[in-house]
Scaffold this active site. Sequence first.
Site, PDB file in Angstrom:
ATOM      1  N   LYS A 101      25.907   6.275 -31.734  1.00  0.00           N
ATOM      2  CA  LYS A 101      26.506   5.667 -32.914  1.00  0.00           C
ATOM      3  C   LYS A 101      27.543   4.562 -32.652  1.00  0.00           C
ATOM      4  CE  LYS A 101      24.347   7.807 -36.087  1.00  0.00           C
ATOM      5  NZ  LYS A 101      23.109   7.063 -36.246  1.00  0.00           N
TER       6      LYS A 101
ATOM      7  N   PRO B 226      28.646   9.664 -26.968  1.00  0.00           N
ATOM      8  CA  PRO B 226      27.396   8.908 -27.122  1.00  0.00           C
ATOM      9  C   PRO B 226      26.184   9.715 -27.572  1.00  0.00           C
ATOM     10  CG  PRO B 226      27.876   9.276 -24.810  1.00  0.00           C
ATOM     11  CD  PRO B 226      29.054   9.788 -25.571  1.00  0.00           C
TER      12      PRO B 226
ATOM     13  N   HIS C 129      11.212   3.244 -32.772  1.00  0.00           N
ATOM     14  CA  HIS C 129      10.902   4.665 -32.569  1.00  0.00           C
ATOM     15  C   HIS C 129      10.954   5.406 -33.897  1.00  0.00           C
ATOM     16  CE1 HIS C 129      11.739   5.088 -27.977  1.00  0.00           C
ATOM     17  NE2 HIS C 129      10.964   4.070 -28.265  1.00  0.00           N
TER      18      HIS C 129
ATOM     19  N   TYR D 140      16.233  14.553 -26.022  1.00  0.00           N
ATOM     20  CA  TYR D 140      17.539  15.191 -25.875  1.00  0.00           C
ATOM     21  C   TYR D 140      17.271  16.624 -25.423  1.00  0.00           C
ATOM     22  CZ  TYR D 140      19.660  11.350 -28.562  1.00  0.00           C
ATOM     23  OH  TYR D 140      20.104  10.117 -28.993  1.00  0.00           O
TER      24      TYR D 140
ATOM     25  N   TYR E 194      20.804  10.219 -37.998  1.00  0.00           N
ATOM     26  CA  TYR E 194      20.365   9.512 -36.796  1.00  0.00           C
ATOM     27  C   TYR E 194      19.902   8.088 -37.114  1.00  0.00           C
ATOM     28  CZ  TYR E 194      18.760   9.031 -32.016  1.00  0.00           C
ATOM     29  OH  TYR E 194      18.622   8.605 -30.720  1.00  0.00           O
TER      30      TYR E 194
HETATM   31  C1  PHB Z   1      20.899   4.946 -24.311  1.00  0.00           C
HETATM   32  O1  PHB Z   1      19.716   4.538 -24.284  1.00  0.00           O
HETATM   33  O2  PHB Z   1      21.755   4.437 -23.575  1.00  0.00           O
HETATM   34  C2  PHB Z   1      21.275   6.037 -25.221  1.00  0.00           C
HETATM   35  C3  PHB Z   1      20.339   6.548 -26.102  1.00  0.00           C
HETATM   36  C4  PHB Z   1      20.698   7.576 -26.950  1.00  0.00           C
HETATM   37  C5  PHB Z   1      21.967   8.106 -26.925  1.00  0.00           C
HETATM   38  C6  PHB Z   1      22.921   7.581 -26.055  1.00  0.00           C
HETATM   39  C7  PHB Z   1      22.568   6.546 -25.200  1.00  0.00           C
HETATM   40  O3  PHB Z   1      22.297   9.118 -27.754  1.00  0.00           O
END
Ligand code: PHB
Length: 393
Positions: free
Chosen positions: A299, A295, A72, A203, A387
């Site tokens: 990270k 989460p 990505h 997000y 990120y």
């Molecule tokens: C996930 O795909 O489980 C996932 C992706 C991004 C995050 C947290 C979890 O910030």
Amino acid sequence: MRTQVGIVGAGPAGLMLSHLLHLHGIESVVLEARSQQYVEERIRAGVLEQGTADLLVETGVGERMKRDGMVHHGIELRFGGRAHRIDLSQLTGGSAVTIYAQHEVIKDLIAARLAAGGQIVFEAGDVSVHNFDSSAPTIQFRENGTATHKELTCDFIAGCDGFHGICRPTIPTDALTMYERTYPFAWLGILAEARPSSEELIYAYHDRGFALHSMRSPALTRLYLQCAPDEHSDNWPDRKIWDELQTRFATLDGWKLNQGPIVQKGITPMRSFVVEPMQFGSLFLAGDAAHIVPPTGAKGLNLAVADVRVLARALTDYYATGSRELLARYSEICLRRVWKVQRFSWWMTSMLHRFTDENAFDHRRQLAELDYVTTSRAASQSLAENYVGLPME
Ligand code: PHB
Ligand code: APR
């Protein structure tokens, strides 16, 4: 039994450490409380930083990730009914993240260790660590449900046994300082047999709370909703989950979320935690045993891998030259990255969630932060470089 490095825990930290040590000719034994099947199926995170993905490839365990992982180049922040893309690659000189489930990384590492003759003891019972203030620490355990106690003598022990493991609590408490923050919410996560609704992660900040759109494959969507910290997933029938997700992801131009059978449902607690130092005598803590991040920044896995890179380098240097200098600096070197990653994970979490104790000022400030981060190149670049992963020291 004897080995050079005794490793407690077969998560990303323990397995990657064992793999890296093997590549430098250092022997280790991994002791894991759970079965091989359990650790290979446990649903966890799924975002690999550029450096983590590169390390898998460089060390010969990246084949499946290269085939099945999804690279990505950007992420989306969604608020006020509008989508804002952060172009990770453009802002970082070409770096990206790879979506590849943690349990797939685990499978690849276990396969590589076993193919190389590595020793992983699954279903090790009553694991305990001893004499780590000496140069001959030992690990005691019961093999595979039997009553016979075994003892593994090592030069060093790596405590890679996660947040609830036994290594950290075995260190005298007066030798450690803990730093902690809990958040007044958790995530309700689902895995659904549905085509992802967007090519990239979303997000979303909404008046009703945070939501995240992620994925595991072109046919599996991973979705999360901010919920109460003591929420039980039984209170969330499938219909309610889809309605809430659709509400939080809604855009002014009528964006639709793809739906499908929910195959897994669970609650993820949110916590920031660091222990200092990450070592005591010949016991070294790595990964979740030493720190937890919420989460939101994706990270946890990457930080575990960063720790064991430092530890593998320090151990390799010791066995090659006899110098303990890097070992002595293990904690100091790791903690510089740990705290920067803590800051980023806390910041992403604070920016994207509704807080029970927030007032109208806080809410306005959060919206201004989102506006700034999606319109200022400097601010979006800062998000992007964190990120995709800060450089290794
Ligand atoms: C996930 O795909 O489980 C996932 C992706 C991004 C995050 C947290 C979890 O910030
Ligand atoms: N004895 C042996 N093994 C143990 C013990 C014990 N007493 N306690 C825990 N373990 C094992 C767990 O079963 C698990 O397999 O230690 C392993 C720790 O692995 P993780 O929890 O995955 O931790 P870590 O390797 O540090 O990786 C951190 O995992 O939890 C996710 O989101 C987190 O992505 C992050 C990553």
